[in-house]
Every structure is written in C-alpha cells, then in structure tokens.
Design a protein around this motif. Sequence first.
Motif, short mmCIF file in Angstrom:
data_model
loop_
_atom_site.label_atom_id
_atom_site.label_comp_id
_atom_site.label_asym_id
_atom_site.label_seq_id
_atom_site.Cartn_x
_atom_site.Cartn_y
_atom_site.Cartn_z
N ARG A 76 -12.38 -3.44 -5.38
CA ARG A 76 -11.90 -2.06 -5.29
C ARG A 76 -13.09 -1.16 -5.05
O ARG A 76 -14.20 -1.45 -5.52
CB ARG A 76 -11.21 -1.70 -6.61
CG ARG A 76 -10.61 -0.33 -6.62
CD ARG A 76 -9.97 -0.01 -7.96
NE ARG A 76 -11.03 0.13 -8.95
CZ ARG A 76 -10.98 -0.35 -10.19
NH1 ARG A 76 -9.95 -1.01 -10.60
NH2 ARG A 76 -11.97 -0.16 -11.01
N THR B 166 -6.40 4.78 9.45
CA THR B 166 -5.43 5.26 8.48
C THR B 166 -6.08 5.64 7.16
O THR B 166 -5.45 6.25 6.32
CB THR B 166 -4.34 4.21 8.22
OG1 THR B 166 -4.97 2.99 7.82
CG2 THR B 166 -3.52 3.96 9.47
N ASP C 56 -10.81 7.97 -0.15
CA ASP C 56 -9.72 7.07 -0.52
C ASP C 56 -10.25 5.93 -1.39
O ASP C 56 -11.32 5.40 -1.14
CB ASP C 56 -9.06 6.45 0.72
CG ASP C 56 -8.17 7.41 1.48
OD1 ASP C 56 -7.86 8.49 0.94
OD2 ASP C 56 -7.77 7.07 2.61
N VAL D 244 -9.65 2.12 -2.29
CA VAL D 244 -9.02 1.02 -1.57
C VAL D 244 -9.25 -0.32 -2.26
O VAL D 244 -10.17 -0.49 -3.05
CB VAL D 244 -9.55 0.93 -0.12
CG1 VAL D 244 -9.16 2.16 0.68
CG2 VAL D 244 -11.06 0.74 -0.08
N LEU D 245 -8.37 -1.27 -1.94
CA LEU D 245 -8.53 -2.67 -2.33
C LEU D 245 -8.92 -3.43 -1.07
O LEU D 245 -8.37 -3.18 0.00
CB LEU D 245 -7.22 -3.24 -2.86
CG LEU D 245 -6.70 -2.69 -4.17
CD1 LEU D 245 -5.34 -3.30 -4.49
CD2 LEU D 245 -7.67 -2.98 -5.30
N TYR D 246 -9.87 -4.35 -1.20
CA TYR D 246 -10.31 -5.14 -0.05
C TYR D 246 -10.47 -6.58 -0.47
O TYR D 246 -10.45 -6.92 -1.65
CB TYR D 246 -11.61 -4.58 0.55
CG TYR D 246 -12.72 -4.36 -0.44
CD1 TYR D 246 -13.59 -5.38 -0.79
CD2 TYR D 246 -12.91 -3.12 -1.04
CE1 TYR D 246 -14.60 -5.19 -1.69
CE2 TYR D 246 -13.92 -2.91 -1.95
CZ TYR D 246 -14.77 -3.94 -2.27
OH TYR D 246 -15.78 -3.73 -3.18
N LEU E 173 -7.02 -4.05 2.26
CA LEU E 173 -5.67 -4.53 1.98
C LEU E 173 -4.71 -3.41 1.61
O LEU E 173 -3.53 -3.47 1.95
CB LEU E 173 -5.72 -5.56 0.85
CG LEU E 173 -6.67 -6.74 1.06
CD1 LEU E 173 -6.74 -7.59 -0.19
CD2 LEU E 173 -6.26 -7.54 2.26
N ALA E 174 -5.19 -2.40 0.88
CA ALA E 174 -4.29 -1.33 0.42
C ALA E 174 -5.09 -0.10 0.02
O ALA E 174 -6.25 -0.19 -0.35
CB ALA E 174 -3.48 -1.81 -0.78
N ILE E 175 -4.43 1.05 0.09
CA ILE E 175 -4.97 2.30 -0.45
C ILE E 175 -4.29 2.50 -1.80
O ILE E 175 -3.07 2.45 -1.89
CB ILE E 175 -4.66 3.48 0.49
CG1 ILE E 175 -5.28 3.26 1.87
CG2 ILE E 175 -5.17 4.78 -0.13
CD1 ILE E 175 -4.85 4.28 2.92
N ILE E 176 -5.09 2.73 -2.84
CA ILE E 176 -4.49 2.93 -4.17
C ILE E 176 -4.76 4.33 -4.68
O ILE E 176 -5.62 5.01 -4.20
CB ILE E 176 -4.98 1.88 -5.20
CG1 ILE E 176 -6.50 1.84 -5.27
CG2 ILE E 176 -4.46 0.51 -4.80
CD1 ILE E 176 -7.02 0.95 -6.36
#
Length: 93
Positions: free
Chosen positions: A41, A57, A62, A64-66, A90-93
């Motif tokens: 993270r 995006t 931000d 993020v998870l990677y 992988l995702a924005i948290i």
Amino acid sequence: MANNLQTTPLHDRVIVKPAPADEKTKGGIIIPDTAKEKPQRGIILAAGPGKKDEPLTVKSGDTVLYGKYAGTELQINGEALLIMRESDILAII
C-alpha cells in the motif's frame, strides 16, 4: 498534498511512497526486520500524463494497493520510493 518532488514520471508511470511496514502484530508481538513483509500500500506522489489514448485513472494523493513485487525501487532526496506502471496498481483505497 504538497509535493516538492522534482521528478515527473513519463507516460503511464507513477511514483509511489510505500506505507511503513507493521512493527507489531495485533496481539502485541514485535516483528523483527527479517520477518517484515514488503508493504503493498502506498500514496501516489507524482503521476505521468498517461498514454495517448488512455489517460491515467489515478492522481497524486491517492492511496493505492499494488502487487507485492511491483515497481522499481529508487531513492529521491534520500527517500525510498517506487516507480511503476499504472497497470501494476490493483486498487485505489
């Protein structure tokens, strides 16, 4: 988020500041350095403009998870950072 980073990533790359690794477990056991897992993270410090047909995006600030082994480690102003492609996120948290 104030950013004094003099480096700008190209195309679809981002610069991420990894979150610090956990020092203790929830039960209070101290984790030695050799047993700590790499953080997955972090906070985006800088983002490139994106590819010609694909804008990014994610943006600066931000969280993020990677992937565990994503990115390339680098030192900027004495700080350990990662540079990676947006596709490694992988995702924005």
